[in-house]
Design an enzyme around this catalytic site. Structure first.
Site, PDB file in Angstrom:
ATOM      1  N   TRP A 157     -19.195  17.036  10.651  1.00 12.93           N
ATOM      2  CA  TRP A 157     -18.207  16.720   9.620  1.00 12.93           C
ATOM      3  C   TRP A 157     -18.600  17.354   8.290  1.00 12.93           C
ATOM      4  CZ3 TRP A 157     -17.038  10.747  10.270  1.00 12.93           C
ATOM      5  CH2 TRP A 157     -16.410  10.557  11.511  1.00 12.93           C
ATOM      6  N   GLU A 205      -6.116  -3.561  -0.538  1.00 12.50           N
ATOM      7  CA  GLU A 205      -6.470  -4.642   0.401  1.00 12.50           C
ATOM      8  C   GLU A 205      -7.701  -5.422  -0.031  1.00 12.50           C
ATOM      9  OE1 GLU A 205      -5.470  -1.644   1.231  1.00 12.50           O
ATOM     10  OE2 GLU A 205      -4.474  -1.571   3.172  1.00 12.50           O
ATOM     11  N   LYS A 220     -13.600  18.784  10.553  1.00  8.92           N
ATOM     12  CA  LYS A 220     -14.546  18.831  11.673  1.00  8.92           C
ATOM     13  C   LYS A 220     -14.807  20.285  11.992  1.00  8.92           C
ATOM     14  CE  LYS A 220     -13.318  14.348  13.378  1.00  8.92           C
ATOM     15  NZ  LYS A 220     -11.954  13.861  13.360  1.00  8.92           N
ATOM     16  N   THR A 274       0.858  -1.180   0.000  1.00  6.52           N
ATOM     17  CA  THR A 274       0.000   0.000   0.000  1.00  6.52           C
ATOM     18  C   THR A 274       0.895   1.231   0.000  1.00  6.52           C
ATOM     19  OG1 THR A 274      -0.019   0.120   2.384  1.00  6.52           O
ATOM     20  CG2 THR A 274      -1.777  -1.158   1.365  1.00  6.52           C
TER      21      THR A 274
END
Ligand code: AMP
Length: 541
Positions: free
Chosen positions: A443, A329, A438, A185
């Site tokens: 959010w 993944e 935030k 990754t």
């Protein structure tokens, strides 16, 4: 009581065997790294993959050994993948866009025994080769005529290397859970983590990818995977395209708009897959030349959020867009924007809004969204939560970090993405967890604001980051790259956005830059962008 069906392990070489047996003459076309267009077919790809397997065995490569590839999408790279896995060894794809020290780190961690590399990457490899003692030999993916002078250890031209064996060889037989591929990754923080695919996960994922409501891969298609084989298992296309027997078209080293446009047209491509930045280059080329798409029917767009303006661009030209989401993944496809019966009546703006979502989970991917404590959140299309997934082609551990638990108590893997899921099961990514803004305890989705900003005719690329604010904690800052020749100002961009998103989501400011930093897989590098703006103060302060 066990079933009484044959034990036929899901091994990757069964795919190329099937392609050679059923679609042996089907074309495999590459813009070669050396320059000319190269044509072969599945029968020959299989024959040469068997030579790769035999040659590796002769070099003493054993089951479980890692063989690295540092290569573009070409027929030789495809043969190499099947050849490597055909003796139970593991293809390890290295992303050449990483820094040389990262490449050395990854190759050392993987303990690669051989490296198969394209001509393009010989100078890069020469910079790092003495830091990777495990490598015994470098195989340059070319023929003798193009072989460069190089000091790489035991360097040999691929064509000479596979000519040293006769091809009279049989695939090894082994358990379907045997490791097949390794891809690290591209984490922007911490060490890269190795995702280790198995034969079973790759074959299952290829079957999933072929389904009509996934990538709908068919023998009657001509398919151009632009997504590189070194990125996220090439979205399974190195397996699903031969599995379906489709014509396989590969772009080699040339991913610019003009080269891609030419291949799409000359090879009568019907389906292609790439990240938004690649499509942007194609769109810019077509806008400049007046080029038209005469055969392309479908594109899969993923890797980063696909802006609605891009979906509109393709669909106005008769090309159906499938917005897809996934990650290394996950082998890597998780969701795709196919139309379910419940939404088949949508039109216009509503349909565009649906297609802008990242889609619904494909078979054998289970999803949930949770709050920070792990409690499930409702699928109401509004509540944002951490997106978690489980399934047979999803990682359960990272390579050589087997003692680290990465699943929750229900076996779900935390993707690091924040998303909503609507009542019809369509998921929408709002951010990476570490990038959410935030503000006043709520959010704000940076992706929503970015998607809107790039819809402005003078904006080429946009990124939103949170900037510290004394009252609201954080407020959004919009960073913009203008289109060539355009000079938009703060006011025109903000007034274009006004009324299209909630008032409190409106960026507090717009900053213009020449370039937005990207990661090795073409995503906006927000970590770097935040560093670049660390001394920036919002005008409201
Ligand atoms: P990689 O493992 O390099 O493929 O990166 C996976 C990550 O890319 C995901 O966890 C998402 O953050 C992002 N990503 C992939 N596809 C999309 C998409 N369609 N929209 C938004 N983000 C995406």
């Amino acid at each position: 009581m066990l079933g009484l069906m044959q034990n036929w392990p899901l091994l990757q070489h069964k795919i190329i065997d099937h392609a050679a047996a059923q679609y042996g003459d089907q074309e495999v076309v590459t813009r070669s790294v050396e320059g000319p267009i190269h044509r072969t077919n599945y029968r020959q790809v299989r024959e040469r993959a068997l030579r790769v397997a035999q040659r590796l065995a002769k070099d003493g490569v054993k089951s479980g050994d890692r063989v690295a590839t540092l290569a573009w999408n070409t027929w030789r790279h495809l043969e190499a993948w099947y050849g490597i896995t055909g003796i139970g060894a593991v293809y390890h794809t290295i992303n050449p866009r990483l820094f040389p020290e990262q490449i050395a780190w990854i190759a050392n961690h993987a303990q690669d025994r051989l490296v198969l590399l394209d001509l393009t990457f010989v100078p890069l490899m020469e910079q790092v080769a003495d830091k990777i003692p495990s490598v015994e030999r470098y195989v340059i993916l070319t023929d003798r005529a193009h072989m460069p002078a190089t000091k790489l250890k035991n360097a040999v031209a691929y064509e000479d290397w596979i000519a040293e064996v006769d091809g009279d060889f049989k695939w090894a037989e082994f358990d379907e859970n045997t490791a097949a591929g390794l891809c690290y990754t591209s984490g922007t923080t911490g060490d890269p983590k190795g995702v280790l695919y198995s034969h079973r996960s790759n074959v299952l994922h290829a079957l999933q990818a072929c389904m009509k409501d996934t990538l709908a891969v068919s023998a009657t298609d001509s398919i151009l995977p632009i997504v590189p084989m070194f990125h996220a298992n090439a979205w399974s296309l190195a397996f699903s395209v031969p599995l379906a027997g489709a014509k396989f078209v590969m772009p080699g080293a040339k991913l610019d708009g003009a080269s891609i446009y030419e291949l799409l047209e000359t090879e009568k491509v019907t389906f292609s897959a790439a990240v938004p930045t690649v499509w942007l280059m194609l769109m810019q080329n077509m806008q400049a030349t007046g080029g038209k798409l005469t055969t392309l029917k479908r594109v899969a767009i993923g890797g980063s959020a696909c802006p609605p303006s891009m979906i509109e661009y393709f669909e106005e030209r008769g090309v159906n867009v499938h917005h897809a989401w996934g990650m290394t993944e996950m082998s890597p496809i998780g969701t795709i924007g196919a139309i379910k019966p419940a939404v088949s009546g949508l039109k216009g703006k509503e349909l565009l809004d649906l297609k802008s979502k990242q889609g619904h989970a494909i078979f054998a991917v289970e999803m949930k969204i949770t709050d920070d404590e792990g409690n499930r959140l409702p699928w109401d299309g509004k509540k944002f939560g951490r997106l978690k997934v489980r399934g047979p082609a999803i990682s359960r551990r990272y390579f050589k970090r087997e003692d680290e638990e990465i699943l929750d108590s229900e076996g779900y893997f935390d993707t690091g993405d924040v998303a909503t899921i609507d009542p019809n099961g369509y998921m929408q990514i709002t951010d990476r967890a570490k990038d959410v803004i935030k503000s006043g305890g709520e959010w704000i989705s940076s992706i929503d604001i970015e998607n809107l900003a790039v819809g402005h005719p003078q904006v080429a690329e946009a990124a939103v980051i949170g900037v510290a604010h004394p009252k609201w904690d954080e407020r959004p800052l919009l960073v913009v790259v203008a289109k060539e020749g355009a000079e938009p100002d703060r006011k025109t961009i903000l007034s274009y956005m006004d009324g299209k998103i909630a008032k409190w989501w409106m960026p507090d400011d717009v900053q213009f830059v020449r370039e937005i930093p990207h990661t090795a897989t073409g995503k906006i590098n927000k970590l770097k962008l935040r560093q670049e703006f660390k001394d920036y103060k919002l005008p409201s302060e």
